[in-house]
Motif scaffolding. Structure first.
Motif, PDB file in Angstrom:
ATOM      1  N   ILE A  49       0.835  -1.205   0.000  1.00 21.52           N
ATOM      2  CA  ILE A  49       0.000   0.000   0.000  1.00 21.52           C
ATOM      3  C   ILE A  49       0.868   1.252   0.000  1.00 21.52           C
ATOM      4  O   ILE A  49       0.604   2.201  -0.749  1.00 21.52           O
ATOM      5  CB  ILE A  49      -0.969  -0.024   1.191  1.00 21.52           C
ATOM      6  CG1 ILE A  49      -2.035  -1.099   0.973  1.00 21.52           C
ATOM      7  CG2 ILE A  49      -1.617   1.338   1.406  1.00 21.52           C
ATOM      8  CD1 ILE A  49      -2.905  -1.357   2.184  1.00 21.52           C
ATOM      9  N   VAL A  50       1.913   1.257   0.825  1.00 22.73           N
ATOM     10  CA  VAL A  50       2.819   2.418   0.860  1.00 22.73           C
ATOM     11  C   VAL A  50       3.481   2.607  -0.496  1.00 22.73           C
ATOM     12  O   VAL A  50       3.573   3.731  -1.008  1.00 22.73           O
ATOM     13  CB  VAL A  50       3.876   2.258   1.977  1.00 22.73           C
ATOM     14  CG1 VAL A  50       4.970   3.301   1.861  1.00 22.73           C
ATOM     15  CG2 VAL A  50       3.213   2.324   3.344  1.00 22.73           C
ATOM     16  N   PHE A  51       3.922   1.523  -1.121  1.00 24.29           N
ATOM     17  CA  PHE A  51       4.548   1.597  -2.438  1.00 24.29           C
ATOM     18  C   PHE A  51       3.572   2.158  -3.471  1.00 24.29           C
ATOM     19  O   PHE A  51       3.934   3.001  -4.295  1.00 24.29           O
ATOM     20  CB  PHE A  51       5.050   0.219  -2.868  1.00 24.29           C
ATOM     21  CG  PHE A  51       5.666   0.194  -4.222  1.00 24.29           C
ATOM     22  CD1 PHE A  51       6.925   0.728  -4.441  1.00 24.29           C
ATOM     23  CD2 PHE A  51       4.983  -0.350  -5.306  1.00 24.29           C
ATOM     24  CE1 PHE A  51       7.501   0.715  -5.708  1.00 24.29           C
ATOM     25  CE2 PHE A  51       5.545  -0.367  -6.569  1.00 24.29           C
ATOM     26  CZ  PHE A  51       6.809   0.169  -6.765  1.00 24.29           C
ATOM     27  N   ALA A  52       2.321   1.689  -3.425  1.00 30.22           N
ATOM     28  CA  ALA A  52       1.320   2.166  -4.377  1.00 30.22           C
ATOM     29  C   ALA A  52       1.040   3.652  -4.178  1.00 30.22           C
ATOM     30  O   ALA A  52       0.901   4.400  -5.152  1.00 30.22           O
ATOM     31  CB  ALA A  52       0.028   1.361  -4.228  1.00 30.22           C
ATOM     32  N   ILE A  53       0.975   4.092  -2.925  1.00 31.47           N
ATOM     33  CA  ILE A  53       0.736   5.512  -2.642  1.00 31.47           C
ATOM     34  C   ILE A  53       1.886   6.361  -3.170  1.00 31.47           C
ATOM     35  O   ILE A  53       1.665   7.404  -3.788  1.00 31.47           O
ATOM     36  CB  ILE A  53       0.517   5.733  -1.129  1.00 31.47           C
ATOM     37  CG1 ILE A  53      -0.829   5.151  -0.705  1.00 31.47           C
ATOM     38  CG2 ILE A  53       0.589   7.211  -0.775  1.00 31.47           C
ATOM     39  CD1 ILE A  53      -1.046   5.110   0.784  1.00 31.47           C
ATOM     40  N   ILE A  54       3.108   5.917  -2.956  1.00 28.29           N
ATOM     41  CA  ILE A  54       4.277   6.658  -3.447  1.00 28.29           C
ATOM     42  C   ILE A  54       4.285   6.681  -4.969  1.00 28.29           C
ATOM     43  O   ILE A  54       4.540   7.722  -5.585  1.00 28.29           O
ATOM     44  CB  ILE A  54       5.578   6.034  -2.892  1.00 28.29           C
ATOM     45  CG1 ILE A  54       5.664   6.279  -1.394  1.00 28.29           C
ATOM     46  CG2 ILE A  54       6.804   6.595  -3.611  1.00 28.29           C
ATOM     47  CD1 ILE A  54       6.784   5.522  -0.702  1.00 28.29           C
ATOM     48  N   LEU A  55       3.985   5.551  -5.588  1.00 26.00           N
ATOM     49  CA  LEU A  55       3.962   5.465  -7.049  1.00 26.00           C
ATOM     50  C   LEU A  55       2.887   6.368  -7.639  1.00 26.00           C
ATOM     51  O   LEU A  55       3.150   7.136  -8.567  1.00 26.00           O
ATOM     52  CB  LEU A  55       3.736   4.012  -7.482  1.00 26.00           C
ATOM     53  CG  LEU A  55       3.800   3.714  -8.966  1.00 26.00           C
ATOM     54  CD1 LEU A  55       5.226   3.906  -9.458  1.00 26.00           C
ATOM     55  CD2 LEU A  55       3.354   2.296  -9.228  1.00 26.00           C
ATOM     56  N   ILE A  56       1.684   6.301  -7.092  1.00 29.59           N
ATOM     57  CA  ILE A  56       0.592   7.134  -7.596  1.00 29.59           C
ATOM     58  C   ILE A  56       0.875   8.606  -7.338  1.00 29.59           C
ATOM     59  O   ILE A  56       0.649   9.454  -8.205  1.00 29.59           O
ATOM     60  CB  ILE A  56      -0.745   6.696  -6.959  1.00 29.59           C
ATOM     61  CG1 ILE A  56      -1.131   5.314  -7.481  1.00 29.59           C
ATOM     62  CG2 ILE A  56      -1.851   7.710  -7.244  1.00 29.59           C
ATOM     63  CD1 ILE A  56      -2.278   4.667  -6.739  1.00 29.59           C
ATOM     64  N   GLY A  57       1.390   8.919  -6.148  1.00 31.41           N
ATOM     65  CA  GLY A  57       1.731  10.302  -5.831  1.00 31.41           C
ATOM     66  C   GLY A  57       2.780  10.864  -6.773  1.00 31.41           C
ATOM     67  O   GLY A  57       2.698  12.023  -7.193  1.00 31.41           O
ATOM     68  N   GLY A  58       3.764  10.064  -7.131  1.00 24.28           N
ATOM     69  CA  GLY A  58       4.799  10.518  -8.072  1.00 24.28           C
ATOM     70  C   GLY A  58       4.240  10.763  -9.446  1.00 24.28           C
ATOM     71  O   GLY A  58       4.624  11.722 -10.124  1.00 24.28           O
ATOM     72  N   ARG A  59       3.328   9.905  -9.886  1.00 25.49           N
ATOM     73  CA  ARG A  59       2.729  10.087 -11.215  1.00 25.49           C
ATOM     74  C   ARG A  59       1.841  11.323 -11.240  1.00 25.49           C
ATOM     75  O   ARG A  59       1.804  12.044 -12.232  1.00 25.49           O
ATOM     76  CB  ARG A  59       1.962   8.846 -11.633  1.00 25.49           C
ATOM     77  CG  ARG A  59       2.905   7.665 -11.898  1.00 25.49           C
ATOM     78  CD  ARG A  59       2.166   6.486 -12.454  1.00 25.49           C
ATOM     79  NE  ARG A  59       1.567   6.728 -13.748  1.00 25.49           N
ATOM     80  CZ  ARG A  59       2.171   6.554 -14.918  1.00 25.49           C
ATOM     81  NH1 ARG A  59       3.411   6.157 -14.945  1.00 25.49           N
ATOM     82  NH2 ARG A  59       1.514   6.766 -16.041  1.00 25.49           N
ATOM     83  N   ILE A  60       1.118  11.557 -10.147  1.00 27.41           N
ATOM     84  CA  ILE A  60       0.256  12.744 -10.090  1.00 27.41           C
ATOM     85  C   ILE A  60       1.119  14.006 -10.082  1.00 27.41           C
ATOM     86  O   ILE A  60       0.803  14.987 -10.762  1.00 27.41           O
ATOM     87  CB  ILE A  60      -0.665  12.686  -8.850  1.00 27.41           C
ATOM     88  CG1 ILE A  60      -1.728  11.605  -9.042  1.00 27.41           C
ATOM     89  CG2 ILE A  60      -1.330  14.032  -8.584  1.00 27.41           C
ATOM     90  CD1 ILE A  60      -2.563  11.325  -7.810  1.00 27.41           C
ATOM     91  N   LYS A  61       2.207  13.980  -9.315  1.00 24.12           N
ATOM     92  CA  LYS A  61       3.091  15.144  -9.226  1.00 24.12           C
ATOM     93  C   LYS A  61       3.720  15.469 -10.584  1.00 24.12           C
ATOM     94  O   LYS A  61       3.900  16.630 -10.931  1.00 24.12           O
ATOM     95  CB  LYS A  61       4.171  14.900  -8.179  1.00 24.12           C
ATOM     96  CG  LYS A  61       5.004  16.100  -7.859  1.00 24.12           C
ATOM     97  CD  LYS A  61       5.950  15.822  -6.704  1.00 24.12           C
ATOM     98  CE  LYS A  61       6.756  17.065  -6.385  1.00 24.12           C
ATOM     99  NZ  LYS A  61       7.675  16.838  -5.276  1.00 24.12           N
ATOM    100  N   LYS A  62       4.064  14.450 -11.359  1.00 25.04           N
ATOM    101  CA  LYS A  62       4.659  14.674 -12.679  1.00 25.04           C
ATOM    102  C   LYS A  62       3.614  15.028 -13.729  1.00 25.04           C
ATOM    103  O   LYS A  62       3.962  15.367 -14.851  1.00 25.04           O
ATOM    104  CB  LYS A  62       5.416  13.424 -13.131  1.00 25.04           C
ATOM    105  CG  LYS A  62       6.703  13.193 -12.380  1.00 25.04           C
ATOM    106  CD  LYS A  62       7.422  11.977 -12.930  1.00 25.04           C
ATOM    107  CE  LYS A  62       8.716  11.735 -12.198  1.00 25.04           C
ATOM    108  NZ  LYS A  62       9.428  10.567 -12.724  1.00 25.04           N
TER     109      LYS A  62
END
Length: 65
Positions: A49-62
């Motif tokens: 879950i933490v990995f998915a949140i970081i991954l999704i957050g990075g994609r949203i930020k970019k």
């Protein structure tokens, strides 16, 4: 001289899992194996879950989502 000492060993999840397994095999607890092994799958689920949140957050930020 600065020496970096790294100590391996068992973490909290490993120790808790071993305790649950020993209690199950000695008959002191009558839990299903799913519950006995729950520290392993709960920690794995937590990291996923933490990995998915970081991954999704990075994609949203970019701006890719």
């Amino acid at each position: 001289m600065d020496k970096e000492v790294k100590r391996g060993g068992m973490g909290f999840v490993s120790i808790l899992t071993l305790i649950f397994i020993v209690l199950k095999l000695t008959g002191l607890i009558d839990w299903s194996w799913v519950l006995v092994l729950s520290p392993v799958w709960i920690s794995g689920l937590f990291f996923a879950i933490v990995f998915a949140i970081i991954l999704i957050g990075g994609r949203i930020k970019k701006g890719k989502w």
